[in-house]
Design a protein around this motif. Sequence first.
Motif, PDB file in Angstrom:
ATOM      1  N   SER A  82       2.738   1.848  -8.538  1.00  0.00           N
ATOM      2  CA  SER A  82       1.913   1.017  -7.429  1.00  0.00           C
ATOM      3  C   SER A  82       2.900   0.284  -6.575  1.00  0.00           C
ATOM      4  O   SER A  82       2.935   0.503  -5.337  1.00  0.00           O
ATOM      5  CB  SER A  82       0.792   0.301  -7.774  1.00  0.00           C
ATOM      6  N   LEU A  83       3.946  -0.351  -7.119  1.00  0.00           N
ATOM      7  CA  LEU A  83       4.812  -1.184  -6.477  1.00  0.00           C
ATOM      8  C   LEU A  83       5.665  -0.114  -5.715  1.00  0.00           C
ATOM      9  O   LEU A  83       5.952  -0.509  -4.269  1.00  0.00           O
ATOM     10  CB  LEU A  83       5.791  -1.819  -7.339  1.00  0.00           C
ATOM     11  N   ILE A 110       3.688   0.708  -2.657  1.00  0.00           N
ATOM     12  CA  ILE A 110       3.514  -0.635  -1.733  1.00  0.00           C
ATOM     13  C   ILE A 110       4.774  -0.787  -0.858  1.00  0.00           C
ATOM     14  O   ILE A 110       4.730  -1.165   0.027  1.00  0.00           O
ATOM     15  CB  ILE A 110       2.864  -1.696  -2.347  1.00  0.00           C
ATOM     16  N   ILE A 111       5.885  -0.699  -1.598  1.00  0.00           N
ATOM     17  CA  ILE A 111       7.260  -1.140  -0.899  1.00  0.00           C
ATOM     18  C   ILE A 111       7.557  -0.239   0.005  1.00  0.00           C
ATOM     19  O   ILE A 111       8.010  -0.559   1.166  1.00  0.00           O
ATOM     20  CB  ILE A 111       8.453  -1.329  -1.966  1.00  0.00           C
ATOM     21  N   TYR A 119       5.504  -0.865   2.976  1.00  0.00           N
ATOM     22  CA  TYR A 119       5.982  -2.207   3.548  1.00  0.00           C
ATOM     23  C   TYR A 119       7.293  -1.871   4.617  1.00  0.00           C
ATOM     24  O   TYR A 119       7.187  -2.484   5.893  1.00  0.00           O
ATOM     25  CB  TYR A 119       6.520  -3.392   2.733  1.00  0.00           C
ATOM     26  N   GLY A 163      -1.475  -4.595   1.827  1.00  0.00           N
ATOM     27  CA  GLY A 163      -0.235  -4.329   0.671  1.00  0.00           C
ATOM     28  C   GLY A 163      -0.134  -5.473  -0.155  1.00  0.00           C
ATOM     29  O   GLY A 163       0.012  -5.289  -1.426  1.00  0.00           O
ATOM     30  N   TRP A 164      -0.250  -6.596   0.224  1.00  0.00           N
ATOM     31  CA  TRP A 164       0.137  -7.927  -0.701  1.00  0.00           C
ATOM     32  C   TRP A 164      -1.128  -7.975  -1.781  1.00  0.00           C
ATOM     33  O   TRP A 164      -0.755  -8.478  -2.907  1.00  0.00           O
ATOM     34  CB  TRP A 164       0.271  -9.162   0.102  1.00  0.00           C
ATOM     35  N   GLU A 199      -0.266  -5.399  -4.144  1.00  0.00           N
ATOM     36  CA  GLU A 199       0.846  -5.865  -4.928  1.00  0.00           C
ATOM     37  C   GLU A 199       0.848  -7.022  -5.846  1.00  0.00           C
ATOM     38  O   GLU A 199       1.613  -6.887  -7.104  1.00  0.00           O
ATOM     39  CB  GLU A 199       2.090  -6.209  -3.757  1.00  0.00           C
ATOM     40  N   TYR A 238       2.656 -14.647  -3.327  1.00  0.00           N
ATOM     41  CA  TYR A 238       1.410 -13.778  -2.643  1.00  0.00           C
ATOM     42  C   TYR A 238       0.347 -14.650  -2.091  1.00  0.00           C
ATOM     43  O   TYR A 238       0.005 -14.522  -1.005  1.00  0.00           O
ATOM     44  CB  TYR A 238       0.754 -12.670  -3.575  1.00  0.00           C
TER      45      TYR A 238
END
Length: 218
Positions: free
Chosen positions: A21-22, A25-26, A29, A59-60, A63, A100
């Motif tokens: 997932s990271l 998401i990254i 971003y 996203g956060w 995350e 976060y």
Amino acid sequence: MKVLYESERLGGLFLMLGAASLLFIIVEYIVLSAGAPGFDQLPERGAFFLERYSSFARGWHFEVVAMALVGAGALVRLDSPAKAGWALVAMGVAAVLPMYPLMIGGYVPALEAAQDDVLAYTILNEIAWEIFVAGNMILNLGVALAFWLECGASPQRPPRWLMWIGFGANLIAGLGMLAMHAGLPVQISVAGTFALVGFLVLAIFGAFQAFRRAPSGP
């Protein structure tokens, strides 16, 4: 034995889902941030991020869950011979989690204030940056140490060559974060690229743990 096996499988699932997932998401971003004005144009930069805030906040929200899953997966492996590395991973996640709610709850007023007064945005951004760098430094160095120890101890792991790639990528990412933490002129894009590779290998490692064969016996 089987109870321990199920916990280790769940821990692997946490690592796989969190690290994978990271990655997404990254990358999202990076795409959303493309074309953002620099810090020498704070009012314009504030307006840029304010227009896209709902996408960043989404996203956060995901995350923080992904990070928590990585931390939980690391805690599950504290009984393994690589527990020193996994303990660092868990501490890195714990260090970065406060970032976060700071960003989700504080960035809107700070970004709005950046149109007239850059001080609030600057303060919030500096705090978030320090948390991000310190937490990810510990996390990446922890994964590197865990991979190094797992190479000689865990029979259920990805191929050794892939583990060494993960070790090297996380080590370089962690040292890059350490250099930034020390104030050296290292670009986040350099450390971030190696961190992405490290998260990919971490997700693969988690998959090996999640789908490994059950041991024989009670």
